[in-house]
Every structure is written in C-alpha cells, then in structure tokens.
Write a protein that holds these residues in place. Structure first.
Motif, PDB file in Angstrom:
ATOM      1  N   VAL A  10       0.838  -1.198   0.000  1.00 32.88           N
ATOM      2  CA  VAL A  10       0.000   0.000   0.000  1.00 32.88           C
ATOM      3  C   VAL A  10       0.877   1.253   0.000  1.00 32.88           C
ATOM      4  CG1 VAL A  10      -1.600   1.306   1.463  1.00 32.88           C
ATOM      5  CG2 VAL A  10      -2.025  -1.098   1.022  1.00 32.88           C
ATOM      6  N   MET A  15      -0.884   4.713  -2.220  1.00 29.18           N
ATOM      7  CA  MET A  15      -2.323   4.842  -2.037  1.00 29.18           C
ATOM      8  C   MET A  15      -2.639   5.965  -1.050  1.00 29.18           C
ATOM      9  SD  MET A  15      -3.871   1.031  -1.800  1.00 29.18           S
ATOM     10  CE  MET A  15      -4.031   0.017  -3.244  1.00 29.18           C
ATOM     11  N   GLU A  40      -6.019  -9.435   0.238  1.00 28.65           N
ATOM     12  CA  GLU A  40      -5.787  -8.438  -0.816  1.00 28.65           C
ATOM     13  C   GLU A  40      -7.106  -7.897  -1.354  1.00 28.65           C
ATOM     14  OE1 GLU A  40      -4.727 -11.571  -0.832  1.00 28.65           O
ATOM     15  OE2 GLU A  40      -2.549 -11.581  -0.991  1.00 28.65           O
ATOM     16  N   LEU A  41      -8.099  -8.764  -1.436  1.00 25.79           N
ATOM     17  CA  LEU A  41      -9.418  -8.359  -1.908  1.00 25.79           C
ATOM     18  C   LEU A  41     -10.062  -7.382  -0.926  1.00 25.79           C
ATOM     19  CD1 LEU A  41     -11.767  -8.634  -3.914  1.00 25.79           C
ATOM     20  CD2 LEU A  41     -12.531 -10.606  -2.593  1.00 25.79           C
ATOM     21  N   VAL A  43      -8.502  -5.447   1.266  1.00 20.91           N
ATOM     22  CA  VAL A  43      -7.737  -4.198   1.198  1.00 20.91           C
ATOM     23  C   VAL A  43      -8.208  -3.368   0.008  1.00 20.91           C
ATOM     24  CG1 VAL A  43      -5.440  -3.232   0.757  1.00 20.91           C
ATOM     25  CG2 VAL A  43      -5.716  -5.060   2.427  1.00 20.91           C
ATOM     26  N   SER A  44      -8.380  -4.006  -1.128  1.00 16.52           N
ATOM     27  CA  SER A  44      -8.840  -3.310  -2.336  1.00 16.52           C
ATOM     28  C   SER A  44     -10.245  -2.747  -2.167  1.00 16.52           C
ATOM     29  CB  SER A  44      -8.826  -4.258  -3.535  1.00 16.52           C
ATOM     30  OG  SER A  44      -7.535  -4.743  -3.756  1.00 16.52           O
ATOM     31  N   LEU A  45     -11.125  -3.526  -1.573  1.00 14.52           N
ATOM     32  CA  LEU A  45     -12.501  -3.092  -1.361  1.00 14.52           C
ATOM     33  C   LEU A  45     -12.554  -1.870  -0.442  1.00 14.52           C
ATOM     34  CD1 LEU A  45     -15.558  -3.595  -1.700  1.00 14.52           C
ATOM     35  CD2 LEU A  45     -15.413  -5.017   0.330  1.00 14.52           C
ATOM     36  N   TYR A  47     -10.223   0.288   0.049  1.00 10.42           N
ATOM     37  CA  TYR A  47      -9.671   1.435  -0.678  1.00 10.42           C
ATOM     38  C   TYR A  47     -10.717   2.046  -1.618  1.00 10.42           C
ATOM     39  CZ  TYR A  47      -6.786   4.376  -3.581  1.00 10.42           C
ATOM     40  OH  TYR A  47      -6.284   5.467  -4.245  1.00 10.42           O
ATOM     41  N   ILE A  48     -11.415   1.201  -2.348  1.00  9.20           N
ATOM     42  CA  ILE A  48     -12.419   1.693  -3.289  1.00  9.20           C
ATOM     43  C   ILE A  48     -13.584   2.350  -2.549  1.00  9.20           C
ATOM     44  CG2 ILE A  48     -14.196   0.971  -4.960  1.00  9.20           C
ATOM     45  CD1 ILE A  48     -11.324   1.099  -6.081  1.00  9.20           C
ATOM     46  N   ARG A  51     -11.256   4.933   0.597  1.00  9.53           N
ATOM     47  CA  ARG A  51      -9.885   5.460   0.499  1.00  9.53           C
ATOM     48  C   ARG A  51      -9.220   5.489   1.878  1.00  9.53           C
ATOM     49  NH1 ARG A  51     -11.018   4.808  -4.256  1.00  9.53           N
ATOM     50  NH2 ARG A  51     -10.656   6.261  -5.937  1.00  9.53           N
TER      51      ARG A  51
END
Length: 64
Positions: A10, A15, A40-41, A43-45, A47-48, A51
């Motif tokens: 990250v 990010m 990882e999924l 973390v991505s969720l 972030y989207i 943030r």
C-alpha cells in the motif's frame, strides 16, 4: 507477516491514506481470514469504498 507485506505494498503504491491503512492492516487480515476471503481483496474493497478514510460516509449512511 501478511499484514506487513500488504502495508508495504500500500505504501509502495502511494495509495491515499496509506498510513491509516497500515494502522488497521492486522484487523483487515484477521477479518479476511475469518471470512475466507483473500486479504488483498478486502484491502482493495476498503480502498475503493473509503480510500481508508475513517470519517467516510456513504449515501446510505454507512460509516468508516
């Protein structure tokens, strides 16, 4: 170990709010493992969705 690697990723990606992401990474990894999804999924969720902003609020009123 996974939390540290995700934090490093990250930070390396630059990010937004990466410092806040790293602060919560242990809980994120623990939750992902508990629910059987790749960390990882999650973390991505996060972030989207926000943030990594603690004060984020959706149109429906969900917070965090």
């Amino acid at each position: 170990m996974i939390a540290e690697a995700l934090c490093a990723a990250v930070l390396a990606l630059g990010m937004q709010n990466a410092d806040n992401a790293c602060k919560h990474m242990d809980v994120v990894v623990e939750s992902a493992e508990k629910h059987g999804i790749p960390p990882e999924l999650l973390v991505s969720l996060i972030y989207i969705e926000s943030r990594w902003t603690d004060e984020a609020k959706s149109w429906a009123g969900a917070c965090g």
